[in-house]
Motif scaffolding. Structure first.
Motif, PDB file in Angstrom:
ATOM      1  N   ALA A 211       0.820  -1.209   0.000  1.00 38.73           N
ATOM      2  CA  ALA A 211       0.000   0.000   0.000  1.00 38.73           C
ATOM      3  C   ALA A 211       0.857   1.263   0.000  1.00 38.73           C
ATOM      4  O   ALA A 211       0.523   2.261  -0.640  1.00 38.73           O
ATOM      5  CB  ALA A 211      -0.930   0.008   1.216  1.00 38.73           C
ATOM      6  N   ASN A 214       1.873   1.994  -3.445  1.00 38.39           N
ATOM      7  CA  ASN A 214       0.785   2.290  -4.382  1.00 38.39           C
ATOM      8  C   ASN A 214       0.546   3.804  -4.436  1.00 38.39           C
ATOM      9  O   ASN A 214       0.281   4.425  -3.405  1.00 38.39           O
ATOM     10  CB  ASN A 214      -0.496   1.572  -3.950  1.00 38.39           C
ATOM     11  N   TYR A 216      -1.909   5.496  -5.389  1.00 36.69           N
ATOM     12  CA  TYR A 216      -3.249   5.957  -5.024  1.00 36.69           C
ATOM     13  C   TYR A 216      -3.419   6.124  -3.514  1.00 36.69           C
ATOM     14  O   TYR A 216      -4.299   6.849  -3.067  1.00 36.69           O
ATOM     15  CB  TYR A 216      -4.304   5.000  -5.587  1.00 36.69           C
ATOM     16  N   THR A 217      -2.599   5.432  -2.728  1.00 32.62           N
ATOM     17  CA  THR A 217      -2.630   5.665  -1.283  1.00 32.62           C
ATOM     18  C   THR A 217      -2.388   7.136  -0.982  1.00 32.62           C
ATOM     19  O   THR A 217      -3.079   7.753  -0.155  1.00 32.62           O
ATOM     20  CB  THR A 217      -1.559   4.813  -0.582  1.00 32.62           C
ATOM     21  N   ILE A 335     -11.581   4.790  -4.399  1.00 32.59           N
ATOM     22  CA  ILE A 335     -10.786   3.582  -4.190  1.00 32.59           C
ATOM     23  C   ILE A 335     -11.195   2.504  -5.184  1.00 32.59           C
ATOM     24  O   ILE A 335     -10.361   1.840  -5.805  1.00 32.59           O
ATOM     25  CB  ILE A 335     -10.944   3.070  -2.746  1.00 32.59           C
ATOM     26  N   ALA A 338     -10.277   3.375  -8.828  1.00 31.42           N
ATOM     27  CA  ALA A 338      -8.840   3.298  -9.120  1.00 31.42           C
ATOM     28  C   ALA A 338      -8.388   1.892  -9.487  1.00 31.42           C
ATOM     29  O   ALA A 338      -7.232   1.703  -9.875  1.00 31.42           O
ATOM     30  CB  ALA A 338      -8.033   3.799  -7.932  1.00 31.42           C
ATOM     31  N   ARG A 339      -9.270   0.903  -9.360  1.00 29.94           N
ATOM     32  CA  ARG A 339      -8.955  -0.481  -9.725  1.00 29.94           C
ATOM     33  C   ARG A 339      -7.726  -0.994  -8.975  1.00 29.94           C
ATOM     34  O   ARG A 339      -6.826  -1.625  -9.556  1.00 29.94           O
ATOM     35  CB  ARG A 339      -8.746  -0.619 -11.230  1.00 29.94           C
ATOM     36  N   ILE A 340      -7.698  -0.711  -7.697  1.00 28.01           N
ATOM     37  CA  ILE A 340      -6.605  -1.201  -6.859  1.00 28.01           C
ATOM     38  C   ILE A 340      -6.763  -2.709  -6.686  1.00 28.01           C
ATOM     39  O   ILE A 340      -7.865  -3.197  -6.434  1.00 28.01           O
ATOM     40  CB  ILE A 340      -6.635  -0.490  -5.493  1.00 28.01           C
ATOM     41  N   GLN A 344      -4.370  -5.579  -2.221  1.00 29.48           N
ATOM     42  CA  GLN A 344      -3.796  -4.333  -1.693  1.00 29.48           C
ATOM     43  C   GLN A 344      -4.845  -3.395  -1.122  1.00 29.48           C
ATOM     44  O   GLN A 344      -4.509  -2.418  -0.453  1.00 29.48           O
ATOM     45  CB  GLN A 344      -3.036  -3.596  -2.805  1.00 29.48           C
ATOM     46  N   ARG A 345      -6.127  -3.694  -1.378  1.00 28.03           N
ATOM     47  CA  ARG A 345      -7.165  -2.711  -1.065  1.00 28.03           C
ATOM     48  C   ARG A 345      -7.277  -2.422   0.429  1.00 28.03           C
ATOM     49  O   ARG A 345      -7.433  -1.278   0.844  1.00 28.03           O
ATOM     50  CB  ARG A 345      -8.504  -3.192  -1.621  1.00 28.03           C
ATOM     51  N   VAL A 348      -4.433  -0.114   1.380  1.00 30.50           N
ATOM     52  CA  VAL A 348      -4.619   1.234   0.845  1.00 30.50           C
ATOM     53  C   VAL A 348      -5.688   1.979   1.639  1.00 30.50           C
ATOM     54  O   VAL A 348      -5.519   3.148   2.010  1.00 30.50           O
ATOM     55  CB  VAL A 348      -4.992   1.177  -0.652  1.00 30.50           C
ATOM     56  N   GLN A 409      -5.474   7.912 -13.827  1.00 36.36           N
ATOM     57  CA  GLN A 409      -6.521   6.985 -14.239  1.00 36.36           C
ATOM     58  C   GLN A 409      -6.728   7.016 -15.743  1.00 36.36           C
ATOM     59  O   GLN A 409      -7.007   5.985 -16.356  1.00 36.36           O
ATOM     60  CB  GLN A 409      -7.827   7.321 -13.511  1.00 36.36           C
TER      61      GLN A 409
END
Length: 423
Positions: A211, A214, A216-217, A335, A338-340, A344-345, A348, A409
């Motif tokens: 995370a 990543n 996006y975190t 979230i 973002a297609r995490i 990992q979700r 994150v 994105q």
């Protein structure tokens, strides 16, 4: 939801969400009367709220551990009883140390015990395709409950011989309600831990490390944090309207209820509609709300503090509230967009949550230091100019982060949109 018991349980749990956090965040409606009722200075109360925010941020991480190991009904009941006890303890005006201890207890009960357990139970009351509606109406019912009780509280405070006495009475009402709701939850909710799915996705070191790497975190957590700066300082608009624009205390209480609670259950669904029907993307919608919030606080910076302009200050505050609460209703949907990766979700969300709510750990104390005591018309550390200036910078940074999110994105979705190569 399969039957009457599930519907009643859902309604009851939603109502608890409109009660359990009210004393912890009572500053959003009654800032000055609350710290005076507790015999604290503005700075002392700001420090208390910052400590509460810091503990709450840590408790969001601990909550997953509790929710995965203990029955949700027991966690919710213990949290309600603990919060009710802390509320009733505050009515004794226990001094700075006692007020601080009560708020630490409320942070542990609310964020470590109550919230993750509530999410588990609410999620178990419907099928996968119903989750959006379940949590959407959860927020709406919380807002209706908060509005109804907050309106009664505004009457209590405005009709009391002294506003401070009215605030203490209101805190006592919230404490009693928490205890009563705990009893109802215990008997109405029943033994739902038997059919409530266990929590999954524990936050191991490997998950947290992924995370951290990543992007996006930090993009999403940072942008939510910067919007949350606006939310956590909304309570400081009450003394501004009272002491700089001449509005009466009774009207201030009603305005606080509308700003905090009415917008909660109206603006969230509006934000969801705008994302679905207008922008088609949560980050794109958040970019609009950040732009609107920046315009509002920038106009506050140049608005003369004259009683004749109370209507302009009130209009700006309501527009800012609309920007804050429409974004608050949808920003965690980023979230999913973002297609995490699923593995990992959890990490994150955990790290982004701790980052997102970090302003509660420092902004109340910092805002109190900037503003001082508004009733004395002194602001030794910059006053509202410093507050609005800082919010303007936060909004511009948020606009930058959310624009970077949109671009990231767009780059990631470009390969999917490209035509397949010709053989």
């Amino acid at each position: 939801m399969r039957g009457t018991r599930e519907r009643v349980s859902y309604l009851l749990l939603s109502v608890t969400g409109g009660v359990i956090f009210q004393v912890a965040y009572i500053r959003f409606v009654f800032l000055e009367p609350t710290y005076r009722a507790l015999h604290l200075t503005a700075q002392e109360y700001g420090t208390v709220m910052s400590v509460f925010g810091a503990v709450a941020a840590v408790m969001y991480f601990a909550g997953g551990w509790f929710a995965s190991r203990f029955p949700p009904r027991a966690l919710i009941v213990i949290a309600l009883l603990g919060t009710g006890a802390a509320d009733l303890y505050l009515t004794t005006v226990p001094g700075y140390g006692g007020v601080l201890a009560a708020h630490i207890g409320m942070a542990v009960a609310g964020m470590a015990l109550y919230w993750p357990a509530l999410v588990r139970v609410i999620g178990s009351l419907g099928q996968a395709r119903q989750q959006g509606r379940l949590f959407g109406f959860l927020e709406a019912i919380r807002g209706v409950t908060s509005t109804a009780i907050g309106a009664i509280g505004a009457l209590l405070v405005s009709n009391a011989l002294a506003p401070e006495a009215g605030v203490l009475r209101l805190i006592g009402v919230y404490g009693v309600l928490c205890v009563l709701l705990a009893v109802l939850v215990w008997f109405v909710l029943g033994d739902r831990e038997r059919d409530t799915p266990a929590a999954t996705g524990t936050l191991s070191f490997a998950v947290l490390a992924a995370a951290v790497r990543n992007k996006y975190t930090w993009l999403l957590g940072g942008s939510i944090m910067l919007m949350y700066c606006f939310y956590t300082t909304l309570g400081y608009f009450s003394p501004l309207l009272e002491h700089r624009f001449g509005l009466g205390l009774g009207l201030i209480g009603i305005i606080g209820v509308v700003r905090t609670y009415v917008f909660q259950f109206l603006a969230g669904p509006v934000g969801g509609f705008c994302v679905d029907k207008l922008t088609g993307s949560t980050p794109k919608f958040l970019r609009l709300t950040f732009a609107g919030a920046v315009v509002c606080v920038a106009l506050f910076l140049i608005l003369p503090e004259r009683a004749q302009l109370w209507w302009a200050a009130l209009a700006l505050m309501f527009v800012l509230s609309a920007m804050v609460f429409t974004s608050r209703g949808v920003y965690w949907a980023s979230i999913t967009e973002a297609r995490i990766p699923e593995q990992q979700r959890a990490g994150v969300i955990g790290l982004a949550s701790g980052l997102a709510y970090l302003p509660d750990a420092f902004l109340p104390a910092l805002s109190a230091w900037w503003i001082g005591d508004p009733s004395t018309n002194t602001a030794p550390h910059g006053g509202y100019g410093a507050l609005f200036g800082a919010l303007t910078v936060a909004g511009l940074l948020g606009l930058l982060l959310i624009t970077l999110t949109v671009r990231a994105q767009r780059r990631e979705s470009a390969p999917e949109l490209a035509p397949a190569p010709v053989a």
